[in-house]
Write a protein that holds these residues in place. Structure first.
Motif, mmCIF file in Angstrom:
data_model
loop_
_atom_site.group_PDB
_atom_site.id
_atom_site.type_symbol
_atom_site.label_atom_id
_atom_site.label_comp_id
_atom_site.label_asym_id
_atom_site.label_seq_id
_atom_site.Cartn_x
_atom_site.Cartn_y
_atom_site.Cartn_z
ATOM 1 N N GLU A 46 1.623 -4.127 -6.095
ATOM 2 C CA GLU A 46 0.728 -3.634 -7.141
ATOM 3 C C GLU A 46 1.552 -2.817 -8.119
ATOM 4 O O GLU A 46 2.335 -1.963 -7.714
ATOM 5 N N LEU A 47 1.374 -3.098 -9.414
ATOM 6 C CA LEU A 47 2.052 -2.350 -10.462
ATOM 7 C C LEU A 47 1.008 -1.649 -11.311
ATOM 8 O O LEU A 47 -0.002 -2.247 -11.694
ATOM 9 N N ARG A 48 1.260 -0.364 -11.604
ATOM 10 C CA ARG A 48 0.362 0.442 -12.436
ATOM 11 C C ARG A 48 1.187 1.164 -13.502
ATOM 12 O O ARG A 48 2.240 1.714 -13.200
ATOM 13 N N GLY A 53 0.779 -1.230 0.000
ATOM 14 C CA GLY A 53 0.000 0.000 0.000
ATOM 15 C C GLY A 53 0.811 1.280 0.000
ATOM 16 O O GLY A 53 0.250 2.365 0.082
ATOM 17 N N ARG A 54 2.135 1.178 -0.129
ATOM 18 C CA ARG A 54 3.008 2.356 -0.115
ATOM 19 C C ARG A 54 3.707 2.469 -1.465
ATOM 20 O O ARG A 54 4.263 1.500 -1.960
ATOM 21 N N LEU A 55 3.655 3.670 -2.059
ATOM 22 C CA LEU A 55 4.343 3.879 -3.327
ATOM 23 C C LEU A 55 5.841 3.803 -3.086
ATOM 24 O O LEU A 55 6.414 4.591 -2.335
ATOM 25 N N ALA A 56 6.494 2.815 -3.718
ATOM 26 C CA ALA A 56 7.919 2.582 -3.489
ATOM 27 C C ALA A 56 8.789 3.150 -4.607
ATOM 28 O O ALA A 56 9.975 3.384 -4.408
ATOM 29 N N GLY A 57 8.226 3.382 -5.792
ATOM 30 C CA GLY A 57 9.011 3.914 -6.907
ATOM 31 C C GLY A 57 8.539 3.334 -8.225
ATOM 32 O O GLY A 57 7.421 2.843 -8.346
ATOM 33 N N LYS A 58 9.415 3.401 -9.219
ATOM 34 C CA LYS A 58 9.108 2.904 -10.561
ATOM 35 C C LYS A 58 10.048 1.759 -10.912
ATOM 36 O O LYS A 58 11.160 1.679 -10.396
#
Length: 135
Positions: free
Chosen positions: A60-62, A39-44
């Motif tokens: 999760e990948l977007r 649930g935490r944006l970790a990077g690209k």
């Protein structure tokens, strides 16, 4: 006597150099996807994320133009991280160990739909919602 104590302390410090590095490597096709870990944006992607604890991570990948992917990724401890061996390899082992967990995910391209078809479907759903009795 003092010389032997100093030597003993130095030997103890030299032996206490153990280290285990843990990294989660996430790659995607196409590259450049946003990666959410628990649930935490970790990077690209491509992403290298250090971690401390083993267990299952929610990934999760977007990516624009692609269908988002959610996956539970189990991260299992290697043999040298199982109790009681972990203490030896974390604190007494004279070298460094690196535990790398690799995850590769291919994202599917989202289907382009005709805007008129989407509008008609939305109108149909609105009509159904308005005419359906409340439950």
């Amino acid at each position: 006597m003092n010389g032997s104590r100093v030597a003993l302390v130095l030997l103890g410090l030299l032996m206490a150099t153990g280290c285990v590095e843990r990294e989660l490597h996430v790659e995607s096709e196409p590259s450049g996807a946003d990666v959410w870990i628990d649930g935490r944006l970790a990077g690209k992607t491509p992403l290298v994320e250090p971690f401390i604890f083993y267990g299952t991570r929610g990934l999760e990948l977007r990516h624009d133009g692609c269908i988002p992917v959610r996956r539970a990724v189990p991260i299992r401890a290697p043999w040298y991280q199982i109790i009681p061996l972990d203490f030896f390899f974390e604190h007494l082992w004279p070298g460094n160990l690196k535990d790398v967990v690799e995850v590769k995910i291919t994202l599917e391209t989202a289907k382009e739909e005709d805007p008129d078809t989407l509008i008609e479907r939305a109108k149909k759903w609105r009509t159904e919602a308005e005419t359906e009795p409340a439950k």
